[in-house]
Design a protein around this motif. Structure first.
Motif, PDB file in Angstrom:
ATOM      1  N   LEU A   1       0.873  -1.167   0.000  1.00 17.19           N
ATOM      2  CA  LEU A   1       0.000   0.000   0.000  1.00 17.19           C
ATOM      3  C   LEU A   1       0.911   1.217   0.000  1.00 17.19           C
ATOM      4  O   LEU A   1       1.683   1.421   0.951  1.00 17.19           O
ATOM      5  N   VAL A   2       0.847   1.997  -1.083  1.00 19.00           N
ATOM      6  CA  VAL A   2       1.762   3.138  -1.228  1.00 19.00           C
ATOM      7  C   VAL A   2       0.984   4.369  -1.654  1.00 19.00           C
ATOM      8  O   VAL A   2      -0.131   4.294  -2.175  1.00 19.00           O
ATOM      9  N   ASP A   3       1.584   5.506  -1.438  1.00 21.85           N
ATOM     10  CA  ASP A   3       1.108   6.781  -1.952  1.00 21.85           C
ATOM     11  C   ASP A   3       1.893   7.041  -3.241  1.00 21.85           C
ATOM     12  O   ASP A   3       3.124   7.146  -3.201  1.00 21.85           O
ATOM     13  N   PRO A   4       1.237   7.122  -4.414  1.00 24.12           N
ATOM     14  CA  PRO A   4       1.984   7.336  -5.662  1.00 24.12           C
ATOM     15  C   PRO A   4       2.837   8.592  -5.659  1.00 24.12           C
ATOM     16  O   PRO A   4       3.798   8.678  -6.434  1.00 24.12           O
ATOM     17  N   ASP A   5       2.518   9.563  -4.802  1.00 25.17           N
ATOM     18  CA  ASP A   5       3.319  10.782  -4.722  1.00 25.17           C
ATOM     19  C   ASP A   5       4.504  10.646  -3.773  1.00 25.17           C
ATOM     20  O   ASP A   5       5.380  11.522  -3.755  1.00 25.17           O
ATOM     21  N   HIS A   6       4.531   9.588  -2.978  1.00 25.66           N
ATOM     22  CA  HIS A   6       5.600   9.382  -1.988  1.00 25.66           C
ATOM     23  C   HIS A   6       5.958   7.886  -1.967  1.00 25.66           C
ATOM     24  O   HIS A   6       5.673   7.184  -1.000  1.00 25.66           O
ATOM     25  N   LEU A   7       6.579   7.422  -3.037  1.00 24.89           N
ATOM     26  CA  LEU A   7       6.903   6.004  -3.141  1.00 24.89           C
ATOM     27  C   LEU A   7       8.032   5.635  -2.177  1.00 24.89           C
ATOM     28  O   LEU A   7       8.869   6.480  -1.824  1.00 24.89           O
TER      29      LEU A   7
END
Length: 257
Positions: free
Chosen positions: A45-51
């Motif tokens: 589970l990731v934030d595409p803006d903060h990989l």
């Protein structure tokens, strides 16, 4: 054991910390034959803006490549997501996003389902994108407006299983993950039958180097194992007598080579 940090709420101003989910993926068929398969793996589970930024030695275990998603030609994952939303006429989803996916492992990746939870700048949910890949290299996105329990319906219009026509409706339950991950996708036909139900369930773990290494040792080359498992499942169903349905022509958004 290190404590799993809480998931910060969207719009809090805190980057959504990456997490790992130790998952069990299950597929259950009830018609025309009964058959079930379960597979254990792990997902990100990731934030595409903060990989995630991993130590160099662990980078072969997790790479998030924009070419693996959407049309495959966007410079970043976020750019690919934004283009997909614009294509579907979605506005206001310019806040944080969460992406549940398999990462590329030792150069290989296969993502039967990637889910994106999209928010506005105040952190309010706007939509959910379900990105489906088949084993023929095709991709398709369903943009959903779930209710407050994460439930949504959408007509099936993408060829996935060689044993199912492109008919019926997907009934999805895709609540935003927290400490637990609990997703369901069920195919329902107009005659009331429910030939296939797929579930993804798991527990959240911190995305630390130690946790990633432990997960990789428990599930070596995880994405290749998923791909091989699907093919083995297909052979089993074929030997049980299921008839292969003709492939349909891909639509323009499916990204088929």
């Amino acid at each position: 054991m290190s404590r799993t940090p809480p998931v910060p709420p969207p719009g809090s101003g805190t980057p959504l910390a990456p997490a790992l989910y130790e998952t069990e993926i299950a597929h259950t068929r009830v018609t025309p034959i009964r058959h079930a398969v379960r597979h254990r793996t792990y997902m990100w589970l990731v934030d595409p803006d903060h990989l995630p930024k991993l130590p160099r030695i662990l980078r072969p275990l997790a790479r998030f490549d924009p070419a693996d998603h959407f049309d495959g030609d966007a410079p970043t994952l976020r750019a690919g997501l934004d283009t997909c939303l614009a294509r579907h006429g979605v506005t206001g989803a310019d806040g944080s996003a969460l992406m549940l996916t398999h990462a590329r492992v030792f150069g290989h990746v296969f993502n039967p389902l990637t889910v994106y939870w999209c928010h506005d700048r105040a952190g309010r949910p706007v939509c959910v994108v379900a990105e489906v890949h088949n084993t023929y290299g095709g991709r398709h996105t369903y943009v959903l407006q779930p209710d407050d329990r994460g439930r949504a319906e959408v007509p099936k219009d993408f060829y996935v299983s060689p044993f199912l026509d492109v008919t019926g409706t997907y009934h999805m339950r895709l609540p935003r993950p927290g400490d637990r991950l609990d997703l369901t996708v069920q195919l329902r036909h107009p005659d009331g039958t429910r030939p296939l139900t797929a579930t993804v369930r798991g527990s959240r773990r911190p995305a630390s180097p130690g946790t990633l290494l432990a997960a990789a040792l428990r599930h070596p080359w995880s994405t290749a194992a998923v791909s091989l498992g699907i093919r083995r499942h297909g052979i089993h169903l074929y030997l049980k007598g299921l008839r292969v349905r003709p492939r349909t022509a891909p639509t323009s958004q499916e990204g088929t080579p």
